[in-house]
Design a protein around this motif. Structure first.
Motif, PDB file in Angstrom:
ATOM      1  N   ILE A  33      -9.170   0.059   8.927  1.00  0.00           N
ATOM      2  CA  ILE A  33      -7.720   0.231   8.816  1.00  0.00           C
ATOM      3  C   ILE A  33      -7.229  -0.257   7.457  1.00  0.00           C
ATOM      4  CG2 ILE A  33      -5.506  -0.610   9.719  1.00  0.00           C
ATOM      5  CD1 ILE A  33      -6.801  -0.459  12.524  1.00  0.00           C
ATOM      6  N   ALA A  34      -7.765  -1.384   6.983  1.00  0.00           N
ATOM      7  CA  ALA A  34      -7.382  -1.910   5.665  1.00  0.00           C
ATOM      8  C   ALA A  34      -7.767  -0.931   4.561  1.00  0.00           C
ATOM      9  CB  ALA A  34      -8.029  -3.268   5.429  1.00  0.00           C
ATOM     10  N   ARG A  35      -8.962  -0.335   4.669  1.00  0.00           N
ATOM     11  CA  ARG A  35      -9.404   0.639   3.660  1.00  0.00           C
ATOM     12  C   ARG A  35      -8.501   1.866   3.659  1.00  0.00           C
ATOM     13  NH1 ARG A  35     -12.169   5.163   3.326  1.00  0.00           N
ATOM     14  NH2 ARG A  35     -12.734   5.238   5.495  1.00  0.00           N
ATOM     15  N   LEU A  36      -8.173   2.363   4.846  1.00  0.00           N
ATOM     16  CA  LEU A  36      -7.287   3.525   4.943  1.00  0.00           C
ATOM     17  C   LEU A  36      -5.896   3.205   4.404  1.00  0.00           C
ATOM     18  CD1 LEU A  36      -8.333   4.896   8.434  1.00  0.00           C
ATOM     19  CD2 LEU A  36      -8.822   5.915   6.202  1.00  0.00           C
ATOM     20  N   SER A  37      -5.420   2.012   4.644  1.00  0.00           N
ATOM     21  CA  SER A  37      -4.116   1.589   4.136  1.00  0.00           C
ATOM     22  C   SER A  37      -4.123   1.546   2.613  1.00  0.00           C
ATOM     23  CB  SER A  37      -3.754   0.223   4.712  1.00  0.00           C
ATOM     24  OG  SER A  37      -2.560  -0.236   4.150  1.00  0.00           O
ATOM     25  N   ARG A  38      -5.202   1.005   2.025  1.00  0.00           N
ATOM     26  CA  ARG A  38      -5.312   0.962   0.554  1.00  0.00           C
ATOM     27  C   ARG A  38      -5.334   2.372  -0.026  1.00  0.00           C
ATOM     28  NH1 ARG A  38      -9.661  -2.396   1.586  1.00  0.00           N
ATOM     29  NH2 ARG A  38     -11.036  -0.958   0.516  1.00  0.00           N
ATOM     30  N   GLU A  39      -6.085   3.269   0.622  1.00  0.00           N
ATOM     31  CA  GLU A  39      -6.155   4.645   0.145  1.00  0.00           C
ATOM     32  C   GLU A  39      -4.802   5.339   0.259  1.00  0.00           C
ATOM     33  OE1 GLU A  39      -9.367   6.662   2.086  1.00  0.00           O
ATOM     34  OE2 GLU A  39     -10.873   5.343   1.197  1.00  0.00           O
ATOM     35  N   GLU A  40      -4.075   5.064   1.336  1.00  0.00           N
ATOM     36  CA  GLU A  40      -2.748   5.646   1.513  1.00  0.00           C
ATOM     37  C   GLU A  40      -1.797   5.129   0.440  1.00  0.00           C
ATOM     38  OE1 GLU A  40       0.216   8.028   3.090  1.00  0.00           O
ATOM     39  OE2 GLU A  40      -1.914   8.002   3.585  1.00  0.00           O
ATOM     40  N   ASN A  41      -1.846   3.832   0.165  1.00  0.00           N
ATOM     41  CA  ASN A  41      -0.998   3.259  -0.889  1.00  0.00           C
ATOM     42  C   ASN A  41      -1.333   3.876  -2.241  1.00  0.00           C
ATOM     43  OD1 ASN A  41       0.260   1.608   0.963  1.00  0.00           O
ATOM     44  ND2 ASN A  41      -0.997  -0.176   0.492  1.00  0.00           N
ATOM     45  N   TYR A 134       6.050   4.008 -12.586  1.00  0.00           N
ATOM     46  CA  TYR A 134       6.295   2.791 -11.800  1.00  0.00           C
ATOM     47  C   TYR A 134       5.079   1.862 -11.901  1.00  0.00           C
ATOM     48  CZ  TYR A 134       9.661   6.068  -9.844  1.00  0.00           C
ATOM     49  OH  TYR A 134      10.621   7.018  -9.685  1.00  0.00           O
ATOM     50  N   VAL A 135       4.830   1.392 -13.103  1.00  0.00           N
ATOM     51  CA  VAL A 135       3.651   0.588 -13.406  1.00  0.00           C
ATOM     52  C   VAL A 135       3.556  -0.644 -12.505  1.00  0.00           C
ATOM     53  CG1 VAL A 135       2.476  -0.709 -15.238  1.00  0.00           C
ATOM     54  CG2 VAL A 135       3.560   1.471 -15.762  1.00  0.00           C
ATOM     55  N   THR A 136       4.684  -1.182 -12.080  1.00  0.00           N
ATOM     56  CA  THR A 136       4.661  -2.347 -11.192  1.00  0.00           C
ATOM     57  C   THR A 136       3.938  -2.022  -9.887  1.00  0.00           C
ATOM     58  OG1 THR A 136       6.754  -3.076 -12.124  1.00  0.00           O
ATOM     59  CG2 THR A 136       6.098  -4.064 -10.044  1.00  0.00           C
ATOM     60  N   GLU A 137       4.191  -0.838  -9.339  1.00  0.00           N
ATOM     61  CA  GLU A 137       3.503  -0.435  -8.111  1.00  0.00           C
ATOM     62  C   GLU A 137       2.001  -0.284  -8.344  1.00  0.00           C
ATOM     63  OE1 GLU A 137       5.354   3.027  -6.433  1.00  0.00           O
ATOM     64  OE2 GLU A 137       7.320   2.062  -6.368  1.00  0.00           O
ATOM     65  N   TRP A 138       1.640   0.289  -9.480  1.00  0.00           N
ATOM     66  CA  TRP A 138       0.227   0.426  -9.835  1.00  0.00           C
ATOM     67  C   TRP A 138      -0.413  -0.949  -9.977  1.00  0.00           C
ATOM     68  CZ3 TRP A 138      -3.027   4.603 -10.444  1.00  0.00           C
ATOM     69  CH2 TRP A 138      -2.440   5.866 -10.340  1.00  0.00           C
ATOM     70  N   THR A 139       0.282  -1.864 -10.639  1.00  0.00           N
ATOM     71  CA  THR A 139      -0.244  -3.209 -10.845  1.00  0.00           C
ATOM     72  C   THR A 139      -0.402  -3.933  -9.512  1.00  0.00           C
ATOM     73  OG1 THR A 139       0.820  -3.261 -13.013  1.00  0.00           O
ATOM     74  CG2 THR A 139       0.108  -5.361 -12.113  1.00  0.00           C
ATOM     75  N   ASN A 140       0.571  -3.767  -8.615  1.00  0.00           N
ATOM     76  CA  ASN A 140       0.462  -4.373  -7.279  1.00  0.00           C
ATOM     77  C   ASN A 140      -0.757  -3.830  -6.541  1.00  0.00           C
ATOM     78  OD1 ASN A 140       2.770  -5.863  -7.738  1.00  0.00           O
ATOM     79  ND2 ASN A 140       4.106  -4.475  -6.610  1.00  0.00           N
ATOM     80  N   TRP A 141      -0.982  -2.518  -6.621  1.00  0.00           N
ATOM     81  CA  TRP A 141      -2.145  -1.916  -5.978  1.00  0.00           C
ATOM     82  C   TRP A 141      -3.430  -2.498  -6.584  1.00  0.00           C
ATOM     83  CZ3 TRP A 141      -6.221   0.988  -7.850  1.00  0.00           C
ATOM     84  CH2 TRP A 141      -7.076   1.523  -6.872  1.00  0.00           C
ATOM     85  N   LEU A 142      -3.463  -2.615  -7.907  1.00  0.00           N
ATOM     86  CA  LEU A 142      -4.635  -3.158  -8.589  1.00  0.00           C
ATOM     87  C   LEU A 142      -4.879  -4.611  -8.182  1.00  0.00           C
ATOM     88  CD1 LEU A 142      -6.826  -2.553 -10.695  1.00  0.00           C
ATOM     89  CD2 LEU A 142      -5.235  -3.382 -12.431  1.00  0.00           C
ATOM     90  N   ASP A 143      -3.819  -5.407  -8.090  1.00  0.00           N
ATOM     91  CA  ASP A 143      -3.953  -6.805  -7.669  1.00  0.00           C
ATOM     92  C   ASP A 143      -4.485  -6.890  -6.235  1.00  0.00           C
ATOM     93  OD1 ASP A 143      -3.116  -7.755 -10.118  1.00  0.00           O
ATOM     94  OD2 ASP A 143      -1.030  -8.070  -9.484  1.00  0.00           O
ATOM     95  N   GLU A 144      -4.065  -5.962  -5.381  1.00  0.00           N
ATOM     96  CA  GLU A 144      -4.567  -5.924  -4.009  1.00  0.00           C
ATOM     97  C   GLU A 144      -6.071  -5.644  -3.994  1.00  0.00           C
ATOM     98  OE1 GLU A 144      -4.000  -3.250   0.029  1.00  0.00           O
ATOM     99  OE2 GLU A 144      -2.372  -3.290  -1.436  1.00  0.00           O
ATOM    100  N   GLN A 145      -6.524  -4.739  -4.875  1.00  0.00           N
ATOM    101  CA  GLN A 145      -7.952  -4.436  -4.961  1.00  0.00           C
ATOM    102  C   GLN A 145      -8.735  -5.660  -5.402  1.00  0.00           C
ATOM    103  OE1 GLN A 145      -8.696  -1.417  -3.621  1.00  0.00           O
ATOM    104  NE2 GLN A 145      -6.488  -1.580  -3.473  1.00  0.00           N
ATOM    105  N   LYS A 146      -8.188  -6.389  -6.367  1.00  0.00           N
ATOM    106  CA  LYS A 146      -8.854  -7.602  -6.851  1.00  0.00           C
ATOM    107  C   LYS A 146      -8.935  -8.650  -5.748  1.00  0.00           C
ATOM    108  CE  LYS A 146      -7.516  -7.075 -11.678  1.00  0.00           C
ATOM    109  NZ  LYS A 146      -6.774  -7.680 -12.789  1.00  0.00           N
ATOM    110  N   LYS A 147      -7.850  -8.784  -4.995  1.00  0.00           N
ATOM    111  CA  LYS A 147      -7.813  -9.755  -3.899  1.00  0.00           C
ATOM    112  C   LYS A 147      -8.881  -9.421  -2.861  1.00  0.00           C
ATOM    113  CE  LYS A 147      -4.717 -11.175  -0.226  1.00  0.00           C
ATOM    114  NZ  LYS A 147      -3.415 -10.916   0.363  1.00  0.00           N
ATOM    115  N   LEU A 148      -8.987  -8.141  -2.509  1.00  0.00           N
ATOM    116  CA  LEU A 148      -9.987  -7.719  -1.530  1.00  0.00           C
ATOM    117  C   LEU A 148     -11.414  -7.863  -2.053  1.00  0.00           C
ATOM    118  CD1 LEU A 148      -8.112  -4.637  -0.118  1.00  0.00           C
ATOM    119  CD2 LEU A 148      -8.621  -6.743   1.098  1.00  0.00           C
TER     120      LEU A 148
END
Length: 189
Positions: A33-41, A134-148
């Protein structure tokens, strides 16, 4: 009483086994579910394709192989320079690069404008034409990948430059948009 002890131990063993299997299955489901959520984001992030056209990343699904090149502008510029010998192969494989500068600077892409290099310059511009919106959204997504991935937010997701040669070696060439099911309907065999 002793004859009941083996039965109780067997029941406890069975309950323990089922609890273990349930917890393992539940953990795998949560990870999925977490992987699918990341892909959806990721699919909802926006890209500028041209001056007037902005699209969600999801609209490129099945059409292109995306490489997100994230880091300081100097890293992206060097990645751009290192991709030059592989331009033809990358374009043949439907690769498009999303340059995401994490330091707020704009990477420098210098294209050769001579008449001899006109064809390859057009391909390089096409390969590097996407711009994150919307670079902030991209950066948030990237930070989420780093966290995971278990890395700190100031470290890169991947160490080193994109393996352009590996992309060319491993990705299959893409066919035209009308190939496959409709082959032969254009009069060619």
């Amino acid at each position: 009483m002793p004859p009941k002890l083996p039965r109780v131990l067997a029941d406890l063993g069975a309950v323990s086994l089922f609890a273990f299997l349930y917890l393992r299955e539940n953990k795998a489901k949560d990870a999925q579910i977490a992987r699918l959520s990341r892909e959806e984001n990721l699919s909802n992030l926006k890209l500028r394709v041209s001056e007037k056209k902005v699209i969600p990343l999801s609209s490129l699904r099945g059409i292109a192989q995306l490489v997100i090149c994230a880091g300081p502008a100097s890293f992206i510029t060097e990645s751009f320079n290192r991709s030059e010998p592989f331009t033809e192969g990358l374009v043949e494989r439907g690769v498009l690069v999303v340059p995401l500068a994490t330091d707020g600077n704009v990477p420098s892409f210098e294209f050769e404008e001579s008449e001899e290099a006109k064809d390859i310059t057009a391909k390089r511009k096409g390969l590097w034409r996407l711009t994150p919106i919307y670079v902030t959204e991209w950066t948030n997504w990237l930070d989420e990948q780093k966290k995971l991935a278990g890395v700190t937010s100031d470290s890169p997701v991947r160490v080193g430059y994109p393996p352009w040669n590996a992309f060319v070696a491993q990705l299959p060439p893409v066919k035209g948009i009308w190939s496959g099911l409709l082959d032969g309907f254009d009069g060619r065999v």
